[in-house]
Design a protein around this motif. Structure first.
Motif, short mmCIF file in Angstrom:
data_model
loop_
_atom_site.label_atom_id
_atom_site.label_comp_id
_atom_site.label_asym_id
_atom_site.label_seq_id
_atom_site.Cartn_x
_atom_site.Cartn_y
_atom_site.Cartn_z
N ARG A 1 0.81 -1.21 0.00
CA ARG A 1 0.00 0.00 0.00
C ARG A 1 0.85 1.27 0.00
O ARG A 1 0.30 2.36 0.02
CB ARG A 1 -0.94 0.00 1.21
CG ARG A 1 -1.80 -1.25 1.26
CD ARG A 1 -2.83 -1.17 2.37
NE ARG A 1 -3.49 -2.45 2.55
CZ ARG A 1 -4.44 -2.90 1.77
NH1 ARG A 1 -4.85 -2.18 0.75
NH2 ARG A 1 -5.01 -4.08 1.98
N PHE B 1 -13.33 0.97 1.86
CA PHE B 1 -12.13 0.13 1.79
C PHE B 1 -11.14 0.68 0.76
O PHE B 1 -9.95 0.80 1.02
CB PHE B 1 -12.54 -1.30 1.42
CG PHE B 1 -11.49 -2.33 1.74
CD1 PHE B 1 -11.35 -2.86 3.01
CD2 PHE B 1 -10.63 -2.78 0.74
CE1 PHE B 1 -10.38 -3.80 3.28
CE2 PHE B 1 -9.66 -3.71 1.01
CZ PHE B 1 -9.53 -4.23 2.29
N ASP C 1 -7.51 2.92 1.11
CA ASP C 1 -6.29 2.42 0.49
C ASP C 1 -5.54 3.53 -0.23
O ASP C 1 -4.33 3.44 -0.46
CB ASP C 1 -6.64 1.30 -0.49
CG ASP C 1 -5.46 0.41 -0.78
OD1 ASP C 1 -4.54 0.39 0.06
OD2 ASP C 1 -5.45 -0.26 -1.82
N SER D 1 -11.87 -5.67 8.63
CA SER D 1 -10.75 -5.62 7.70
C SER D 1 -10.35 -4.17 7.41
O SER D 1 -9.17 -3.84 7.32
CB SER D 1 -11.11 -6.34 6.39
OG SER D 1 -10.05 -6.27 5.47
N LYS E 1 -8.42 -2.83 10.39
CA LYS E 1 -7.03 -3.28 10.39
C LYS E 1 -6.21 -2.50 9.36
O LYS E 1 -5.06 -2.12 9.62
CB LYS E 1 -6.98 -4.78 10.08
CG LYS E 1 -5.58 -5.36 10.11
CD LYS E 1 -5.60 -6.85 9.86
CE LYS E 1 -4.18 -7.42 9.92
NZ LYS E 1 -4.19 -8.89 9.67
N GLN E 2 -6.81 -2.24 8.20
CA GLN E 2 -6.10 -1.50 7.16
C GLN E 2 -5.80 -0.08 7.59
O GLN E 2 -4.69 0.42 7.41
CB GLN E 2 -6.94 -1.50 5.88
CG GLN E 2 -6.26 -0.82 4.71
CD GLN E 2 -7.22 -0.64 3.56
OE1 GLN E 2 -7.76 0.44 3.35
NE2 GLN E 2 -7.46 -1.71 2.81
N ASN F 1 -2.09 1.53 8.23
CA ASN F 1 -1.64 2.73 7.52
C ASN F 1 -1.11 3.78 8.48
O ASN F 1 -0.27 4.61 8.11
CB ASN F 1 -2.78 3.31 6.69
CG ASN F 1 -3.10 2.47 5.47
OD1 ASN F 1 -2.34 1.59 5.10
ND2 ASN F 1 -4.23 2.74 4.84
#
Length: 444
Positions: free
Chosen positions: A207, A294, A298, A416, A419-420, A424
Protein backbone atom coordinates in the motif's frame (compact mmCIF):
# COMPACT_ATOMS: atom_id res chain seq x y z
CA UNK A 1 13.25 -36.46 4.64
CA UNK A 2 13.84 -33.32 2.58
CA UNK A 3 15.76 -30.41 4.10
CA UNK A 4 15.58 -26.87 2.80
CA UNK A 5 18.99 -25.61 1.78
CA UNK A 6 19.71 -21.98 2.47
CA UNK A 7 20.82 -19.99 -0.59
CA UNK A 8 24.61 -19.65 -0.95
CA UNK A 9 26.17 -16.44 0.28
CA UNK A 10 27.51 -14.35 -2.60
CA UNK A 11 29.91 -12.66 -0.17
CA UNK A 12 31.30 -15.99 1.02
CA UNK A 13 31.45 -17.44 -2.51
CA UNK A 14 33.29 -14.45 -3.96
CA UNK A 15 35.59 -14.18 -0.93
CA UNK A 16 36.91 -17.71 -0.96
CA UNK A 17 37.04 -17.95 -4.75
CA UNK A 18 38.99 -14.69 -5.07
CA UNK A 19 41.27 -15.72 -2.23
CA UNK A 20 41.96 -19.04 -3.90
CA UNK A 21 42.61 -17.30 -7.22
CA UNK A 22 45.13 -14.96 -5.59
CA UNK A 23 46.80 -17.86 -3.77
CA UNK A 24 46.93 -19.80 -7.05
CA UNK A 25 48.52 -16.81 -8.79
CA UNK A 26 51.15 -16.50 -6.04
CA UNK A 27 51.87 -20.23 -6.25
CA UNK A 28 52.08 -20.01 -10.06
CA UNK A 29 54.56 -17.14 -9.79
CA UNK A 30 56.74 -19.11 -7.38
CA UNK A 31 56.63 -22.23 -9.57
CA UNK A 32 57.16 -20.13 -12.70
CA UNK A 33 60.26 -18.55 -11.20
CA UNK A 34 61.55 -21.99 -10.30
CA UNK A 35 60.90 -23.21 -13.85
CA UNK A 36 62.76 -20.19 -15.18
CA UNK A 37 65.55 -20.92 -12.71
CA UNK A 38 65.95 -24.45 -14.07
CA UNK A 39 66.41 -22.93 -17.53
CA UNK A 40 69.31 -20.76 -16.46
CA UNK A 41 70.75 -22.87 -13.64
CA UNK A 42 72.88 -25.96 -14.14
CA UNK A 43 70.94 -29.17 -14.87
CA UNK A 44 73.09 -30.70 -12.10
CA UNK A 45 71.37 -28.57 -9.47
CA UNK A 46 69.21 -31.47 -8.26
CA UNK A 47 72.27 -33.68 -7.56
CA UNK A 48 74.68 -31.06 -6.22
CA UNK A 49 73.58 -31.53 -2.62
CA UNK A 50 73.74 -35.32 -3.00
CA UNK A 51 77.35 -35.53 -4.24
CA UNK A 52 78.45 -32.79 -1.85
CA UNK A 53 77.06 -34.68 1.14
CA UNK A 54 78.60 -37.99 0.06
CA UNK A 55 82.08 -36.54 -0.59
CA UNK A 56 82.00 -34.43 2.57
CA UNK A 57 81.40 -37.58 4.56
CA UNK A 58 84.22 -39.42 2.75
CA UNK A 59 86.88 -36.64 2.93
CA UNK A 60 89.76 -37.19 5.34
CA UNK A 61 93.58 -36.99 5.67
CA UNK A 62 95.89 -39.92 6.33
CA UNK A 63 98.61 -40.05 8.97
CA UNK A 64 100.96 -38.10 6.73
CA UNK A 65 98.33 -35.40 6.17
CA UNK A 66 97.54 -36.41 2.60
CA UNK A 67 94.04 -35.61 1.41
CA UNK A 68 91.95 -38.64 0.34
CA UNK A 69 88.41 -39.99 0.12
CA UNK A 70 87.36 -43.00 2.19
CA UNK A 71 85.49 -45.70 0.33
CA UNK A 72 82.21 -45.25 2.24
CA UNK A 73 79.08 -47.22 1.47
CA UNK A 74 77.37 -44.04 0.26
CA UNK A 75 80.26 -43.33 -2.12
CA UNK A 76 80.21 -46.89 -3.45
CA UNK A 77 76.44 -46.70 -3.95
CA UNK A 78 76.81 -43.39 -5.79
CA UNK A 79 79.44 -44.87 -8.12
CA UNK A 80 77.33 -47.98 -8.74
CA UNK A 81 74.21 -45.99 -9.66
CA UNK A 82 76.11 -43.66 -11.99
CA UNK A 83 78.51 -45.61 -14.21
CA UNK A 84 79.63 -42.48 -16.04
CA UNK A 85 80.25 -40.49 -12.86
CA UNK A 86 83.47 -38.51 -12.63
CA UNK A 87 84.69 -35.93 -10.18
CA UNK A 88 87.77 -34.05 -8.97
CA UNK A 89 87.78 -33.04 -5.30
CA UNK A 90 90.40 -30.51 -4.24
CA UNK A 91 91.27 -28.71 -1.04
CA UNK A 92 92.03 -25.02 -1.02
CA UNK A 93 95.78 -25.77 -0.82
CA UNK A 94 95.68 -27.60 -4.18
CA UNK A 95 95.60 -31.24 -2.99
CA UNK A 96 93.14 -33.21 -5.09
CA UNK A 97 91.56 -36.63 -5.61
CA UNK A 98 89.83 -37.70 -8.81
CA UNK A 99 87.55 -40.47 -9.91
CA UNK A 100 86.33 -41.61 -13.31
CA UNK A 101 87.24 -40.33 -16.73
CA UNK A 102 87.26 -36.56 -16.85
CA UNK A 103 86.13 -35.36 -20.29
CA UNK A 104 89.02 -33.98 -22.34
CA UNK A 105 87.33 -30.59 -22.52
CA UNK A 106 87.52 -30.30 -18.71
CA UNK A 107 90.80 -32.14 -18.07
CA UNK A 108 92.81 -28.94 -18.12
CA UNK A 109 90.61 -27.60 -15.28
CA UNK A 110 91.43 -30.48 -12.94
CA UNK A 111 94.48 -28.81 -11.41
CA UNK A 112 92.57 -25.50 -11.09
CA UNK A 113 89.50 -26.79 -9.21
CA UNK A 114 90.74 -25.40 -5.90
CA UNK A 115 90.50 -21.90 -7.39
CA UNK A 116 86.77 -22.11 -8.11
CA UNK A 117 84.14 -21.28 -5.52
CA UNK A 118 81.28 -22.61 -7.63
CA UNK A 119 80.64 -22.81 -11.36
CA UNK A 120 78.29 -24.02 -14.06
CA UNK A 121 80.33 -25.26 -17.03
CA UNK A 122 78.65 -26.26 -20.30
CA UNK A 123 78.83 -25.68 -24.03
CA UNK A 124 82.43 -26.78 -24.35
CA UNK A 125 83.56 -27.89 -27.81
CA UNK A 126 83.89 -31.63 -28.28
CA UNK A 127 81.55 -32.72 -25.43
CA UNK A 128 77.92 -32.51 -24.40
CA UNK A 129 78.88 -33.17 -20.79
CA UNK A 130 77.72 -30.56 -18.29
CA UNK A 131 80.04 -30.00 -15.37
CA UNK A 132 79.57 -28.17 -12.09
CA UNK A 133 81.79 -26.93 -9.33
CA UNK A 134 80.49 -26.97 -5.76
CA UNK A 135 82.01 -25.91 -2.46
CA UNK A 136 81.48 -28.06 0.64
CA UNK A 137 82.70 -27.89 4.23
CA UNK A 138 84.25 -31.14 5.48
CA UNK A 139 86.22 -32.44 8.45
CA UNK A 140 89.44 -31.56 6.63
CA UNK A 141 88.35 -28.06 5.70
CA UNK A 142 86.77 -26.56 2.64
CA UNK A 143 86.72 -28.78 -0.46
CA UNK A 144 85.91 -27.76 -4.04
CA UNK A 145 84.32 -30.46 -6.27
CA UNK A 146 84.26 -30.54 -10.09
CA UNK A 147 81.87 -33.28 -11.19
CA UNK A 148 79.64 -34.60 -13.98
CA UNK A 149 78.40 -37.81 -15.60
CA UNK A 150 75.27 -38.36 -13.48
CA UNK A 151 72.87 -40.86 -15.04
CA UNK A 152 69.81 -39.38 -13.25
CA UNK A 153 69.86 -35.65 -12.64
CA UNK A 154 66.63 -35.77 -10.58
CA UNK A 155 64.06 -32.95 -10.55
CA UNK A 156 65.82 -29.59 -10.80
CA UNK A 157 62.57 -27.67 -10.17
CA UNK A 158 62.04 -29.47 -6.86
CA UNK A 159 65.62 -28.74 -5.91
CA UNK A 160 65.04 -25.06 -6.58
CA UNK A 161 61.82 -25.07 -4.56
CA UNK A 162 63.62 -26.66 -1.62
CA UNK A 163 66.62 -24.44 -1.97
CA UNK A 164 64.68 -21.17 -2.14
CA UNK A 165 62.13 -21.82 0.62
CA UNK A 166 63.74 -19.21 2.94
CA UNK A 167 62.58 -16.62 0.40
CA UNK A 168 58.99 -17.61 -0.36
CA UNK A 169 57.89 -19.29 2.89
CA UNK A 170 58.11 -16.04 4.95
CA UNK A 171 56.37 -14.27 2.07
CA UNK A 172 53.50 -16.77 2.17
CA UNK A 173 53.30 -16.58 5.96
CA UNK A 174 52.74 -12.83 5.68
CA UNK A 175 50.68 -12.79 2.46
CA UNK A 176 48.17 -15.62 3.02
CA UNK A 177 46.56 -14.23 6.20
CA UNK A 178 46.46 -10.80 4.57
CA UNK A 179 44.73 -12.24 1.51
CA UNK A 180 42.11 -14.17 3.50
CA UNK A 181 41.43 -11.15 5.71
CA UNK A 182 41.52 -8.40 3.10
CA UNK A 183 39.55 -10.05 0.29
CA UNK A 184 36.38 -10.69 2.37
CA UNK A 185 36.45 -7.09 3.58
CA UNK A 186 36.85 -5.79 0.03
CA UNK A 187 34.00 -8.01 -1.21
CA UNK A 188 31.78 -6.97 1.71
CA UNK A 189 32.33 -3.29 0.90
CA UNK A 190 31.61 -3.94 -2.79
CA UNK A 191 28.33 -5.67 -1.90
CA UNK A 192 27.32 -3.22 0.82
CA UNK A 193 25.13 -1.21 -1.53
CA UNK A 194 23.44 -4.41 -2.72
CA UNK A 195 22.64 -5.29 0.89
CA UNK A 196 21.14 -1.82 1.42
CA UNK A 197 18.94 -2.28 -1.65
CA UNK A 198 17.84 -5.69 -0.34
CA UNK A 199 16.86 -4.09 2.97
CA UNK A 200 14.85 -1.43 1.14
CA UNK A 201 13.14 -4.13 -0.93
CA UNK A 202 12.06 -5.93 2.25
CA UNK A 203 10.48 -2.69 3.51
CA UNK A 204 8.30 -2.11 0.46
CA UNK A 205 4.64 -2.39 1.42
CA UNK A 206 1.86 -3.13 -1.07
CA UNK A 207 0.00 0.00 0.00
CA UNK A 208 3.03 2.29 0.01
CA UNK A 209 2.94 3.62 -3.49
CA UNK A 210 5.85 5.10 -5.34
CA UNK A 211 8.44 3.12 -3.36
CA UNK A 212 11.29 2.11 -5.65
CA UNK A 213 14.74 0.64 -5.21
CA UNK A 214 17.68 3.05 -5.72
CA UNK A 215 19.95 2.35 -8.67
CA UNK A 216 22.71 4.79 -7.69
CA UNK A 217 25.88 3.08 -6.50
CA UNK A 218 24.72 -0.38 -7.59
CA UNK A 219 27.27 -2.49 -9.53
CA UNK A 220 26.42 -2.47 -13.22
CA UNK A 221 26.02 -6.27 -13.15
CA UNK A 222 23.23 -5.96 -10.56
CA UNK A 223 21.66 -2.74 -11.88
CA UNK A 224 19.55 -4.52 -14.59
CA UNK A 225 17.94 -6.67 -11.91
CA UNK A 226 17.09 -3.59 -9.81
CA UNK A 227 15.71 -1.77 -12.87
CA UNK A 228 13.62 -4.83 -13.81
CA UNK A 229 12.29 -5.02 -10.24
CA UNK A 230 11.32 -1.35 -10.32
CA UNK A 231 9.60 -1.96 -13.64
CA UNK A 232 7.63 -4.82 -12.10
CA UNK A 233 6.56 -2.50 -9.27
CA UNK A 234 5.39 0.06 -11.86
CA UNK A 235 3.27 -2.54 -13.63
CA UNK A 236 1.84 -3.85 -10.36
CA UNK A 237 0.91 -0.35 -9.21
CA UNK A 238 -0.75 0.31 -12.55
CA UNK A 239 -2.85 -2.85 -12.27
CA UNK A 240 -3.73 -2.08 -8.63
CA UNK A 241 -4.89 1.39 -9.61
CA UNK A 242 -7.07 -0.10 -12.35
CA UNK A 243 -8.59 -2.55 -9.87
CA UNK A 244 -9.23 0.18 -7.32
CA UNK A 245 -10.76 2.44 -9.93
CA UNK A 246 -13.00 -0.40 -11.06
CA UNK A 247 -14.17 -1.20 -7.53
CA UNK A 248 -14.83 2.46 -6.72
CA UNK A 249 -16.74 2.98 -9.97
CA UNK A 250 -18.68 -0.24 -9.43
CA UNK A 251 -19.62 0.78 -5.89
CA UNK A 252 -20.73 4.19 -7.14
CA UNK A 253 -22.78 2.65 -9.94
CA UNK A 254 -24.50 0.34 -7.45
CA UNK A 255 -25.84 3.29 -5.48
CA UNK A 256 -28.35 4.31 -8.13
CA UNK A 257 -30.07 0.92 -8.65
CA UNK A 258 -30.01 0.36 -4.88
CA UNK A 259 -31.75 3.69 -4.30
CA UNK A 260 -34.34 2.86 -7.00
CA UNK A 261 -34.97 -0.55 -5.44
CA UNK A 262 -35.37 1.00 -1.99
CA UNK A 263 -37.85 3.56 -3.33
CA UNK A 264 -39.92 0.87 -5.00
CA UNK A 265 -39.86 -1.34 -1.91
CA UNK A 266 -40.92 1.62 0.25
CA UNK A 267 -44.05 1.83 -1.93
CA UNK A 268 -45.01 -1.78 -1.25
CA UNK A 269 -47.72 -2.64 1.29
CA UNK A 270 -46.49 -3.26 4.83
CA UNK A 271 -45.71 -6.90 5.49
CA UNK A 272 -43.04 -9.55 6.07
CA UNK A 273 -41.95 -9.59 2.44
CA UNK A 274 -41.45 -5.81 2.45
CA UNK A 275 -39.33 -5.94 5.61
CA UNK A 276 -37.22 -8.78 4.24
CA UNK A 277 -36.59 -6.88 1.00
CA UNK A 278 -35.73 -3.72 2.90
CA UNK A 279 -33.19 -5.65 5.00
CA UNK A 280 -31.66 -7.15 1.87
CA UNK A 281 -31.40 -3.77 0.17
CA UNK A 282 -29.93 -2.23 3.33
CA UNK A 283 -27.33 -4.98 3.43
CA UNK A 284 -26.50 -4.42 -0.23
CA UNK A 285 -26.18 -0.67 0.36
CA UNK A 286 -23.96 -1.26 3.35
CA UNK A 287 -21.74 -3.57 1.27
CA UNK A 288 -21.38 -0.91 -1.44
CA UNK A 289 -20.46 1.71 1.18
CA UNK A 290 -17.93 -0.59 2.80
CA UNK A 291 -16.32 -1.27 -0.58
CA UNK A 292 -16.05 2.46 -1.16
CA UNK A 293 -14.58 3.00 2.30
CA UNK A 294 -12.13 0.13 1.79
CA UNK A 295 -10.78 1.49 -1.50
CA UNK A 296 -10.82 5.13 -0.42
CA UNK A 297 -8.79 4.31 2.66
CA UNK A 298 -6.29 2.42 0.49
CA UNK A 299 -5.67 5.70 -1.32
CA UNK A 300 -5.64 7.91 1.77
CA UNK A 301 -2.87 10.49 1.89
CA UNK A 302 -3.94 12.60 4.91
CA UNK A 303 -2.23 10.37 7.48
CA UNK A 304 -0.14 13.01 9.25
CA UNK A 305 -2.65 15.65 10.32
CA UNK A 306 -3.03 16.42 14.04
CA UNK A 307 -6.08 14.65 15.50
CA UNK A 308 -7.51 14.24 19.02
CA UNK A 309 -8.28 10.59 19.72
CA UNK A 310 -10.46 11.46 22.71
CA UNK A 311 -12.58 13.86 20.69
CA UNK A 312 -12.88 11.41 17.80
CA UNK A 313 -14.00 8.55 20.07
CA UNK A 314 -16.43 10.80 21.96
CA UNK A 315 -17.99 12.00 18.68
CA UNK A 316 -18.37 8.43 17.38
CA UNK A 317 -20.10 7.35 20.60
CA UNK A 318 -22.49 10.32 20.41
CA UNK A 319 -23.34 9.55 16.77
CA UNK A 320 -23.95 5.82 17.31
CA UNK A 321 -25.52 5.94 20.79
CA UNK A 322 -29.12 6.14 19.41
CA UNK A 323 -28.49 3.08 17.21
CA UNK A 324 -27.00 1.14 20.15
CA UNK A 325 -29.84 2.07 22.50
CA UNK A 326 -32.43 1.15 19.87
CA UNK A 327 -30.76 -2.27 19.55
CA UNK A 328 -31.13 -2.89 23.30
CA UNK A 329 -27.71 -1.83 24.62
CA UNK A 330 -26.38 0.58 27.17
CA UNK A 331 -23.39 2.54 25.90
CA UNK A 332 -20.77 4.57 27.74
CA UNK A 333 -17.57 6.45 27.00
CA UNK A 334 -14.49 6.64 29.26
CA UNK A 335 -11.14 8.41 28.89
CA UNK A 336 -8.09 8.62 31.12
CA UNK A 337 -7.19 12.03 29.66
CA UNK A 338 -9.13 15.06 28.47
CA UNK A 339 -7.36 15.07 25.12
CA UNK A 340 -4.78 12.96 23.31
CA UNK A 341 -3.14 14.30 20.17
CA UNK A 342 -1.83 11.98 17.50
CA UNK A 343 -0.89 12.23 13.82
CA UNK A 344 -3.37 10.61 11.48
CA UNK A 345 -6.31 10.93 9.14
CA UNK A 346 -9.25 12.92 10.54
CA UNK A 347 -11.57 10.95 8.24
CA UNK A 348 -10.17 7.41 8.44
CA UNK A 349 -9.75 7.17 12.24
CA UNK A 350 -13.43 8.01 13.04
CA UNK A 351 -14.41 5.39 10.45
CA UNK A 352 -12.23 2.76 12.15
CA UNK A 353 -13.60 3.44 15.63
CA UNK A 354 -17.13 3.66 14.25
CA UNK A 355 -16.77 0.25 12.60
CA UNK A 356 -15.70 -1.26 15.92
CA UNK A 357 -18.76 0.16 17.66
CA UNK A 358 -21.07 -1.02 14.84
CA UNK A 359 -19.48 -4.46 15.04
CA UNK A 360 -20.22 -4.55 18.79
CA UNK A 361 -23.84 -3.52 18.09
CA UNK A 362 -24.23 -6.22 15.43
CA UNK A 363 -22.66 -9.05 17.44
CA UNK A 364 -23.10 -8.06 21.10
CA UNK A 365 -26.25 -10.08 21.64
CA UNK A 366 -28.60 -7.06 21.73
CA UNK A 367 -28.07 -6.52 25.43
CA UNK A 368 -25.59 -5.43 28.08
CA UNK A 369 -23.09 -2.61 28.04
CA UNK A 370 -20.89 -1.40 25.19
CA UNK A 371 -17.91 0.52 26.57
CA UNK A 372 -15.63 2.73 24.51
CA UNK A 373 -12.47 3.89 26.32
CA UNK A 374 -9.28 5.81 25.53
CA UNK A 375 -6.09 5.25 27.54
CA UNK A 376 -3.33 7.76 28.15
CA UNK A 377 -1.02 5.59 26.05
CA UNK A 378 -3.10 5.99 22.89
CA UNK A 379 -5.15 2.78 23.05
CA UNK A 380 -8.82 2.83 22.06
CA UNK A 381 -10.88 -0.10 23.41
CA UNK A 382 -14.37 -1.19 22.40
CA UNK A 383 -15.83 -3.80 24.76
CA UNK A 384 -19.18 -5.57 24.59
CA UNK A 385 -20.85 -8.21 26.78
CA UNK A 386 -21.98 -10.47 23.97
CA UNK A 387 -21.51 -14.22 23.46
CA UNK A 388 -17.95 -13.77 22.16
CA UNK A 389 -16.15 -15.04 19.11
CA UNK A 390 -14.85 -18.64 18.89
CA UNK A 391 -11.07 -18.86 19.16
CA UNK A 392 -10.68 -20.30 15.67
CA UNK A 393 -12.43 -17.25 14.20
CA UNK A 394 -10.68 -14.48 16.12
CA UNK A 395 -7.81 -13.95 13.68
CA UNK A 396 -9.98 -14.53 10.61
CA UNK A 397 -12.45 -11.75 11.42
CA UNK A 398 -9.92 -9.21 10.13
CA UNK A 399 -9.86 -10.82 6.67
CA UNK A 400 -11.94 -9.17 3.92
CA UNK A 401 -15.43 -10.64 3.36
CA UNK A 402 -15.14 -12.94 6.37
CA UNK A 403 -18.18 -13.15 8.65
CA UNK A 404 -18.54 -15.31 11.75
CA UNK A 405 -22.32 -15.41 11.25
CA UNK A 406 -24.53 -14.27 8.38
CA UNK A 407 -26.28 -11.83 10.73
CA UNK A 408 -24.17 -8.83 9.74
CA UNK A 409 -25.70 -6.47 7.22
CA UNK A 410 -22.31 -5.75 5.67
CA UNK A 411 -20.00 -7.85 3.53
CA UNK A 412 -17.46 -8.65 6.21
CA UNK A 413 -15.29 -5.64 5.40
CA UNK A 414 -15.75 -3.67 8.64
CA UNK A 415 -12.97 -5.17 10.75
CA UNK A 416 -10.75 -5.62 7.70
CA UNK A 417 -11.10 -1.88 7.06
CA UNK A 418 -10.20 -1.21 10.71
CA UNK A 419 -7.03 -3.28 10.39
CA UNK A 420 -6.10 -1.50 7.16
CA UNK A 421 -6.59 1.97 8.64
CA UNK A 422 -4.61 1.13 11.76
CA UNK A 423 -1.78 -0.41 9.68
CA UNK A 424 -1.64 2.73 7.52
CA UNK A 425 -1.14 4.72 10.73
CA UNK A 426 1.66 2.41 11.90
CA UNK A 427 -0.46 0.96 14.70
CA UNK A 428 -1.80 -2.44 15.74
CA UNK A 429 -5.24 -3.89 16.31
CA UNK A 430 -5.91 -6.84 18.63
CA UNK A 431 -8.89 -8.84 19.80
CA UNK A 432 -9.74 -10.73 22.99
CA UNK A 433 -12.95 -12.65 23.20
CA UNK A 434 -14.63 -15.08 25.53
CA UNK A 435 -18.03 -16.17 26.76
CA UNK A 436 -18.46 -12.88 28.69
CA UNK A 437 -17.79 -10.56 25.76
CA UNK A 438 -15.31 -9.23 23.23
CA UNK A 439 -12.68 -6.52 23.44
CA UNK A 440 -11.10 -5.01 20.33
CA UNK A 441 -8.21 -2.62 20.90
CA UNK A 442 -6.55 -0.11 18.57
CA UNK A 443 -3.07 0.98 19.62
CA UNK A 444 -1.67 4.08 17.91
Amino acid sequence: MMHDRSPPSLWWKLSWQLSLVIVAVVAAVIIGLCVYGTMIQSPNIAVEDKISAVLAEAAERDAQGKFLLRDTSELRSLKTQNKGLWFVAATTDGASVSYGTVPAAYAELAHLVHLFHDADIRGAAGTDEIASVERVDTNVGEVRILFGGFADKGWPILALLVGTYPIYVPLLIVALPAIFLAVPRIVRRALARVSEVADKASQIEPRRRGARLPVEGIPKEVAPLVIAFNGALDRLESEIKKRQRFLIDAAHELRTPIAIMQTRIDGMPEGQERRRLLNDVARLAETAEQLLDFERNDQATDLHEPVDLVEIARTVVADLAPQAIAAGYQICFESEVDGLERRGSPFALPRAIGNLVRNAIDHGGNGGMITISVSAGGQVNVVDEGPGIPAEHQELVFEPFYRVTPKSRGAGLGLSLVKQIVANHGGQVSIKSGSTGTQVAIQL
